[in-house]
Design a protein around this motif. Structure first.
Motif, PDB file in Angstrom:
ATOM      1  N   GLY A   1     -61.351 -31.164 -65.745  1.00  0.00           N
ATOM      2  CA  GLY A   1     -62.532 -31.936 -65.389  1.00  0.00           C
ATOM      3  C   GLY A   1     -63.522 -31.169 -64.566  1.00  0.00           C
TER       4      GLY A   1
ATOM      5  N   ILE B   1     -68.652 -31.946 -68.727  1.00  0.00           N
ATOM      6  CA  ILE B   1     -68.518 -33.357 -68.405  1.00  0.00           C
ATOM      7  C   ILE B   1     -68.875 -34.158 -69.648  1.00  0.00           C
ATOM      8  CG2 ILE B   1     -68.898 -33.140 -65.924  1.00  0.00           C
ATOM      9  CD1 ILE B   1     -71.825 -33.609 -66.365  1.00  0.00           C
ATOM     10  N   ASP B   2     -68.510 -35.430 -69.635  1.00  0.00           N
ATOM     11  CA  ASP B   2     -68.742 -36.242 -70.827  1.00  0.00           C
ATOM     12  C   ASP B   2     -70.170 -36.759 -70.930  1.00  0.00           C
ATOM     13  OD1 ASP B   2     -66.145 -35.995 -71.746  1.00  0.00           O
ATOM     14  OD2 ASP B   2     -65.423 -37.695 -70.561  1.00  0.00           O
ATOM     15  N   SER B   3     -70.860 -36.909 -69.796  1.00  0.00           N
ATOM     16  CA  SER B   3     -72.148 -37.612 -69.812  1.00  0.00           C
ATOM     17  C   SER B   3     -73.156 -36.965 -68.872  1.00  0.00           C
ATOM     18  CB  SER B   3     -71.927 -39.073 -69.409  1.00  0.00           C
ATOM     19  OG  SER B   3     -71.136 -39.140 -68.226  1.00  0.00           O
TER      20      SER B   3
ATOM     21  N   TRP C   1     -62.856 -40.961 -61.097  1.00  0.00           N
ATOM     22  CA  TRP C   1     -63.800 -40.125 -60.354  1.00  0.00           C
ATOM     23  C   TRP C   1     -65.042 -40.924 -59.965  1.00  0.00           C
ATOM     24  CZ3 TRP C   1     -63.575 -35.543 -58.041  1.00  0.00           C
ATOM     25  CH2 TRP C   1     -64.784 -34.945 -57.633  1.00  0.00           C
ATOM     26  N   GLU C   2     -65.525 -41.759 -60.877  1.00  0.00           N
ATOM     27  CA  GLU C   2     -66.687 -42.588 -60.544  1.00  0.00           C
ATOM     28  C   GLU C   2     -66.381 -43.521 -59.374  1.00  0.00           C
ATOM     29  OE1 GLU C   2     -68.245 -44.773 -63.823  1.00  0.00           O
ATOM     30  OE2 GLU C   2     -69.546 -43.127 -64.465  1.00  0.00           O
TER      31      GLU C   2
ATOM     32  N   GLY D   1     -70.677 -32.453 -60.755  1.00  0.00           N
ATOM     33  CA  GLY D   1     -70.472 -33.828 -60.325  1.00  0.00           C
ATOM     34  C   GLY D   1     -71.550 -34.246 -59.349  1.00  0.00           C
TER      35      GLY D   1
ATOM     36  N   ASP E   1     -57.920 -43.412 -66.999  1.00  0.00           N
ATOM     37  CA  ASP E   1     -59.143 -42.697 -67.362  1.00  0.00           C
ATOM     38  C   ASP E   1     -59.604 -41.899 -66.150  1.00  0.00           C
ATOM     39  OD1 ASP E   1     -61.641 -41.775 -68.049  1.00  0.00           O
ATOM     40  OD2 ASP E   1     -62.352 -43.666 -68.877  1.00  0.00           O
TER      41      ASP E   1
ATOM     42  N   GLU F   1     -62.257 -40.062 -65.765  1.00  0.00           N
ATOM     43  CA  GLU F   1     -63.684 -40.218 -65.481  1.00  0.00           C
ATOM     44  C   GLU F   1     -63.951 -41.491 -64.679  1.00  0.00           C
ATOM     45  OE1 GLU F   1     -66.258 -38.206 -66.116  1.00  0.00           O
ATOM     46  OE2 GLU F   1     -64.920 -36.685 -66.953  1.00  0.00           O
ATOM     47  N   ARG F   2     -63.258 -42.570 -65.040  1.00  0.00           N
ATOM     48  CA  ARG F   2     -63.462 -43.822 -64.319  1.00  0.00           C
ATOM     49  C   ARG F   2     -62.952 -43.706 -62.879  1.00  0.00           C
ATOM     50  NH1 ARG F   2     -60.760 -48.877 -64.248  1.00  0.00           N
ATOM     51  NH2 ARG F   2     -59.169 -48.107 -65.674  1.00  0.00           N
TER      52      ARG F   2
ATOM     53  N   TYR G   1     -75.096 -38.545 -65.518  1.00  0.00           N
ATOM     54  CA  TYR G   1     -74.924 -37.950 -64.187  1.00  0.00           C
ATOM     55  C   TYR G   1     -76.265 -37.518 -63.605  1.00  0.00           C
ATOM     56  CZ  TYR G   1     -69.818 -37.910 -63.945  1.00  0.00           C
ATOM     57  OH  TYR G   1     -68.511 -38.277 -63.833  1.00  0.00           O
TER      58      TYR G   1
ATOM     59  N   ARG H   1     -66.179 -30.890 -57.675  1.00  0.00           N
ATOM     60  CA  ARG H   1     -66.073 -30.943 -59.122  1.00  0.00           C
ATOM     61  C   ARG H   1     -67.358 -30.352 -59.685  1.00  0.00           C
ATOM     62  NH1 ARG H   1     -66.071 -36.084 -63.311  1.00  0.00           N
ATOM     63  NH2 ARG H   1     -65.326 -34.899 -65.104  1.00  0.00           N
TER      64      ARG H   1
END
Length: 803
Positions: free
Chosen positions: A201, A292-294, A154-155, A22, A149, A151-152, A298, A19
């Motif tokens: 993503g 990415i959102d954050s 993927w985390e 990531g 979600d 993102e969640r 990251y 990703r």
């Protein structure tokens, strides 16, 4: 040494699907490369940038950075390939450089990518038929796993997986299998299925790409993998690319078929370099498709050695304390406990961004989203701005800009900030000129804003923020010259010749002085004089004059000559004086309002021009023009009313004469609409309400006219009156209402009574009552002595004024 003879050698070439941006993928790539020890690393990116790869190891290279490719003949056509320190591709580059292993970019060359962008569209893209935009692969996989979600998900499955545990290739094999199944499913769906067009993503190739483009890119990448295998051996190649492409690279395809897909692709000549990037542009909401959102979160996950939640909440506490919020170590401890508890309740292996955010809101922000927004802006997204080495390729204009900003100590920053300049100081004056020159070139690094302090011409305030796209703007501006000064001069001269009207040329003259372009000013002034001599539209002349006169003020502070500018301004003013009276007749409502605005502008400009050597005597002639307009019955009412007001404010007409002119304008023979326009011109705008408050006679005339308007005409004049009086301050409107409601107003006016609220004679008792306050304000014994003498002689405050 690299291990050989392993039972997994059938998996060569090693396809490491990631990703983009990531940190979990980045850690996994590093572990996989350490285990595989390939002889060459192939990375998704433009192959023209291979020569720039060594700069990634330079000590002055600090991500986030991006590869910038732009068309040589059309610099505005550009593309970026961003990298952060937690980007898997960046980790692969640094690993290869650290281990002396060749690294190469193997995506479709930028020469085709930019041509594709130029010629493409929803039908034909670069000679290849366009296809449907694919759906979000990560969202699909997350949904299949029961997550709402992506993102969640993927985390949980990637970012919270510890590095170096188990088989280093397992995550790539699992992601390859999932993407293969997903692509197989997509291939069976109808092409008419609508998608959201997102990048998925960041698992794909760097933007919302259609199926047709993917096929071409993957064909090129397969050819490059084959070439690397021939050069370095079947078991010596590792490929780092978006996970979406891995199944296609693994698939066996005929070389002839791949070459056929690439045949006939359009080309453009391109240049590439490294440029600074920002976390804000790395974020998805910054417009980057594979974002990415954050990014700040990251970067934190990738950079900390252990205890990411504790370290993150400590960082948040430091930020909030810096903003004067009370956050103690106890808050941090409680927030850590809450985040871990929320993760357990939600069935997550570790607390993620969602849990830490909820904990910060509840514990450190007391439930408020206002400080939480600051945490997201400063930490979750972040203000990081990368740096590139001085040796990176750049257009000559960029190099000159870098020299100038270093000389002036003007550092680019991703965070928005205000810069106060005192133009009397050499460095600040140089900064001002540079920023103004860049604005002329379309490089909007700074935006002028209103100064909060002094309003003198020596003060400037700028709002600065460096965006990565400005590198493209600099490359575009390079066609005008090799230095900022030369490029701005050439651009202004060209714009002056092409300017559509006089006001545009006048604005350029003003900007020439602001930017300090002495070589361009003669050309602009010549064109300005020619346009002014040929232009017969008084409105355009009047609109051009204020900007031209404002420019005269810059001579003293900026040290630029303004003699020629003053001569043109005087000539322009003379032409306005002659043409204004006839231009104010036979106007509709909108044109009349525009003409009133022009009159205001010329009035202010003449006042400034009178102070210059070339403008002596202009003010007196302007008063004559206004007197003529005041009595010109055919002139628009709003213009005549405004002219009378200007004469009154300038002390050029007595109040009795104003009352006479108002009486004529509001007489029964005047149409109600025209009378209302006259009132709008006279008492509209700044100070109009106070004039009526303090002048009983004028207020009586307005009120008498208004009460006498016939009922059938009142509806027509009401919008004009509402627009006039609604602009007053609330206190002024309230005072006017009280004056109008007060009994006996008409009789008092008729009897010639004094100003309302004041007695006919002095009230000595009330006057003496203010003496202690006066003594307190002055605070001297002399005043106390004088007060005593006044009391003894009985003079009080006689002669000072009424109470």
């Amino acid at each position: 040494m690299r291990e050989t003879g392993r039972d997994d050698d059938t998996r060569w070439p090693r396809l490491l699907g990631v990703r983009h941006h990531g940190p979990g993928s980045a850690r996994a790539v590093r572990a996989a490369l350490d285990a595989a020890r390939p002889r060459v690393v192939l990375i998704e990116g433009p192959p023209e940038a291979d020569a720039l790869i060594p700069l990634a190891g330079d000590a002055d290279m600090r991500p986030p950075v991006a590869l910038l490719a732009h068309a040589v003949d059309e610099p505005g056509r550009a593309a970026f390939w961003p990298f952060a320190e937690f980007s898997p591709e960046w980790v692969a580059l640094r690993w290869a450089l650290a281990h002396g292993v060749p690294a190469r970019f193997v995506d479709l060359p930028a020469t085709h990518t930019l041509a594709w962008e130029k010629d493409g569209g929803e039908g034909e893209e670069g000679g290849v038929p366009g296809g449907e935009l694919r759906a979000d692969p990560l969202g699909t996989l997350a949904g299949a796993a029961g997550y709402d979600d992506a993102e969640r998900w993927w985390e949980d499955v990637v970012e919270h997986r510890g590095a170096g545990k188990g088989d280093p290739f397992a995550p790539f094999d699992a992601l390859e299998e999932a993407m293969g199944a997903l692509r197989e499913t997509e291939s069976t769906e109808t092409e008419s299925t609508e998608t959201d067009g997102t990048e998925g993503g960041g698992v794909g190739g760097g933007g919302a790409e259609g199926d047709a483009r993917d096929l071409v890119r993957e064909a090129y990448m397969r050819l490059q993998v084959r070439a690397a295998q021939r050069e370095f051996g079947d078991d010596g190649v590792a490929v780092v690319c978006g996970a979406w492409h891995v199944p296609a690279l693994r698939r066996k395809a005929a070389v002839a078929d791949d070459r056929a897909l690439l045949k006939g692709l359009a080309k453009v000549k391109v240049d590439l370099t490294w440029v600074p990037w920002t976390y804000r542009r790395l974020a998805r909401d910054g417009g980057y498709g594979a974002g990415i959102d954050s990014p700040g979160w990251y970067a934190h996950l990738f950079g900390v050695p252990d205890r990411p939640v504790e370290r993150w909440l400590t960082k948040v506490a430091g930020l909030l304390r810096g903003e004067d919020r009370i956050v103690s170590p106890a808050h941090v401890i409680e927030a850590v406990r809450l985040a871990e508890t929320l993760a357990a309740l939600r069935g997550r292996p570790l607390a993620g961004l969602g849990e830490t955010t909820d904990a910060v809101r509840a514990v450190m922000c007391e439930g408020s989203d206002v400080p939480l927004a600051l945490v997201r802006d400063r930490l979750v997204v972040g203000d990081a701005l990368g740096e590139v080495p001085a040796g990176a390729p750049a257009v000559p204009l960029q190099r000159d800009l870098d020299r100038e900003r270093r000389r002036l100590r003007l550092k680019p920053e991703a965070a928005e900030r205000e810069l106060e300049l005192d133009l009397r100081k050499e460095t600040d004056a140089g900064r001002s000129r540079l920023l103004h020159r860049l604005r002329l070139l379309g490089v909007e690094w700074g935006e002028p804003v209103v100064s909060r302090g002094s309003t003198g011409t020596f003060r400037e305030t700028w709002r600065l923020r460096w965006e990565p796209e400005l590198s493209v703007r600099v490359a575009e501006a390079g066609v005008w010259g090799t230095t900022v000064l030369a490029a701005a001069t050439a651009r202004v001269e060209t714009d002056a010749v092409a300017a559509p009207d006089l006001a545009d040329v006048t604005a350029l003259a003003e900007r020439c002085l602001l930017a300090g372009l002495p070589d361009a000013l003669p050309t602009v002034m010549r064109i300005l004089a020619d346009r002014a001599a040929l232009d017969t539209d008084v409105g355009r002349l009047a609109e051009a004059l204020p900007a031209l006169v404002r420019s005269l003020r810059y001579g003293d502070v900026r040290g630029t000559g303004t003699t020629a500018l003053a001569e043109v301004a005087v000539g322009l003013a003379e032409r306005v004086f002659v043409g204004l009276p006839p231009a104010c007749t036979a106007l509709n409502e909108d044109a009349a309002r525009d003409m009133r605005r022009h009159v205001d502008g010329v009035h202010g400009a003449v006042g400034l021009l009178e102070e210059t050597p070339a403008g002596g005597g202009l003010q007196a002639r302007w008063w004559d023009v206004l007197r003529g307009l005041a009595g010109r019955e055919r002139a628009a009412g709003v213009v005549r009313g405004r002219v009378v007001r200007l004469l009154l404010d300038g002390g050029e007409v007595e109040r009795d004469e104003v009352a006479r002119l108002m009486g004529l304008a509001l007489s029964p023979g005047t149409a109600p609409g025209e009378a209302a326009s006259w009132i709008e011109g006279f008492v509209g705008g700044s100070g109009g309400g106070l004039l009526l408050v303090h002048d009983e006679q004028l207020l009586g005339l307005v009120d008498g006219w208004l009460t006498g308007v016939p009922a059938e005409a009142f509806t027509d004049v009401l919008p004009l009156l509402r627009r006039t009086f609604s602009a007053y301050e609330p206190g002024v409107r309230r005072t006017l209402g009280e004056l109008v409601r007060r009994d006996g107003r008409k009789s008092a006016v008729a009897a010639g009574a004094g100003i309302r609220g004041f007695a006919a004679a002095l009230d000595a008792g009330r006057a003496d009552a203010v003496l202690p306050v006066v003594r307190l304000l002055l605070g001297t014994r002399q005043e106390e002595k004088e007060e005593k003498e006044d009391r003894e002689t009985g003079h009080g405050l006689v002669g000072v004024g009424g109470a």
